[in-house]
Design an enzyme around this catalytic site. Sequence first.
Site, PDB file in Angstrom:
ATOM      1  N   GLU A 155     -11.466 -44.858 -52.779  1.00 40.01           N
ATOM      2  CA  GLU A 155     -12.157 -44.046 -51.781  1.00 40.01           C
ATOM      3  C   GLU A 155     -13.507 -44.671 -51.458  1.00 40.01           C
ATOM      4  OE1 GLU A 155     -12.061 -42.289 -49.559  1.00 40.01           O
ATOM      5  OE2 GLU A 155     -12.031 -40.268 -49.993  1.00 40.01           O
ATOM      6  N   HIS A 196      -3.738 -38.081 -52.716  1.00 38.16           N
ATOM      7  CA  HIS A 196      -3.782 -37.445 -53.863  1.00 38.16           C
ATOM      8  C   HIS A 196      -3.681 -35.995 -53.992  1.00 38.16           C
ATOM      9  CE1 HIS A 196      -7.943 -36.205 -54.114  1.00 38.16           C
ATOM     10  NE2 HIS A 196      -8.126 -37.227 -53.364  1.00 38.16           N
TER      11      HIS A 196
END
Length: 196
Positions: free
Chosen positions: A97, A12
């Site tokens: 994550e 990201h």
Amino acid sequence: MLLARPYWYLRHGQTDWNARDLSQGRTDVPLNATGEAQAVAAAQRVARHWRDGATPIARIVSSPLSRALRTAEEARDAIARASGVVLPLTTDDDLIEVCFGVQEGEPMGTWYDPWIAGEFTPEGAERFADLRMRVVRAVNRALEAGEGLPLIVAHGGVFRSLRSAMGMAPNVRLANAVPLYLTPASPEWTMTVYEE
């Protein structure tokens, strides 16, 4: 075990916590203005290489956290503008994550190597071995989902676990929003970085 098939990977764009060098983990920190611009630029690079003859991306699979999903949406939209093809975009909870427990929101420290080695796990955090197992499961699902290559859009910790699964040194920080093309080769995987 990670399937020996090629795939694309994109971390990201930047968040305010990235800019401050803080461990984010599962805290859902959005892209900042720099991260939005990075996501757009990375998406354009992915679309350009896809259009110009690189092995095409057939689907995008993202972490559900907003910083990754927003980056994935930019990639999908850029590919659609360049090719006229709107790729399917799905999320997979196994790409979220790693949970860093008490370290979330704290400065990045020297505990990463012992954590990867299985010698230390922060209070409330996920073990590296567990992270690796679930991420490999997610990427294998994406690889087996049909013809063509997946673009995996996720996180730095997720990529550390993939590096480990590919036999690479795991504790190497991946820059924000730099597309990677990964191919299995003998004896090691190769990684092509797509930058400007």
